[in-house]
Design a protein around this motif. Sequence first.
Motif, PDB file in Angstrom:
ATOM      1  N   MET A   1      58.149 -28.896  99.414  1.00 47.65           N
ATOM      2  CA  MET A   1      58.577 -30.044  99.605  1.00 47.65           C
ATOM      3  C   MET A   1      58.425 -30.744 100.933  1.00 47.65           C
ATOM      4  N   GLU A   5      61.892 -35.738 101.381  1.00 46.45           N
ATOM      5  CA  GLU A   5      62.596 -35.350 100.178  1.00 46.45           C
ATOM      6  C   GLU A   5      63.808 -34.956 100.757  1.00 46.45           C
ATOM      7  N   THR A  22      68.467 -31.840  98.811  1.00 52.10           N
ATOM      8  CA  THR A  22      66.983 -32.477  98.379  1.00 52.10           C
ATOM      9  C   THR A  22      67.374 -33.293  97.306  1.00 52.10           C
ATOM     10  N   ALA A  24      64.507 -34.276  96.028  1.00 52.91           N
ATOM     11  CA  ALA A  24      63.061 -33.888  95.130  1.00 52.91           C
ATOM     12  C   ALA A  24      63.240 -33.920  93.726  1.00 52.91           C
ATOM     13  N   GLN A  25      62.241 -34.776  93.054  1.00 54.84           N
ATOM     14  CA  GLN A  25      62.260 -34.884  91.604  1.00 54.84           C
ATOM     15  C   GLN A  25      61.035 -34.635  91.021  1.00 54.84           C
ATOM     16  N   HIS A  26      60.043 -33.874  91.788  1.00 56.31           N
ATOM     17  CA  HIS A  26      58.570 -33.493  90.933  1.00 56.31           C
ATOM     18  C   HIS A  26      58.686 -32.179  90.407  1.00 56.31           C
ATOM     19  N   MET A  30      64.889 -29.068  91.308  1.00 53.80           N
ATOM     20  CA  MET A  30      65.105 -29.324  92.749  1.00 53.80           C
ATOM     21  C   MET A  30      66.026 -30.675  93.267  1.00 53.80           C
ATOM     22  N   ASN A  31      66.270 -31.476  92.281  1.00 51.63           N
ATOM     23  CA  ASN A  31      67.171 -32.873  92.778  1.00 51.63           C
ATOM     24  C   ASN A  31      68.416 -32.489  92.768  1.00 51.63           C
ATOM     25  N   LYS A  62      52.193 -32.926  93.429  1.00 53.16           N
ATOM     26  CA  LYS A  62      52.715 -32.954  94.641  1.00 53.16           C
ATOM     27  C   LYS A  62      52.763 -31.481  95.343  1.00 53.16           C
ATOM     28  N   TRP A  63      52.849 -30.923  96.379  1.00 53.69           N
ATOM     29  CA  TRP A  63      52.323 -31.427  97.506  1.00 53.69           C
ATOM     30  C   TRP A  63      51.247 -30.315  97.629  1.00 53.69           C
TER      31      TRP A  63
END
Length: 73
Positions: A1, A5, A22, A24-26, A30-31, A62-63
């Motif tokens: 991440m 994020e 976080t 993060a939604q990818h 994680m969200n 990502k990433w």
Amino acid sequence: MVHEELVDVTADPLDDGAEVLTHAQHMKGMNDAIHTIDYSIPTTVYMVDFELPNGLKVTNHKWVVEEELERLY
């Protein structure tokens, strides 16, 4: 991440072992989750599009860090 994020952190690098929230939604799970930082590195990250050997196209993966990229020309 990536640092962007993370929720409610300063611009400074985080210490190993720090727990962070976080957005993060990818990736699933994680969200709005608490994560522990294993380690961090100052680097440039990229979003990449590529095609797998089986023909499956991946968009905006990502990433990816520079060390993971290979020059094609």
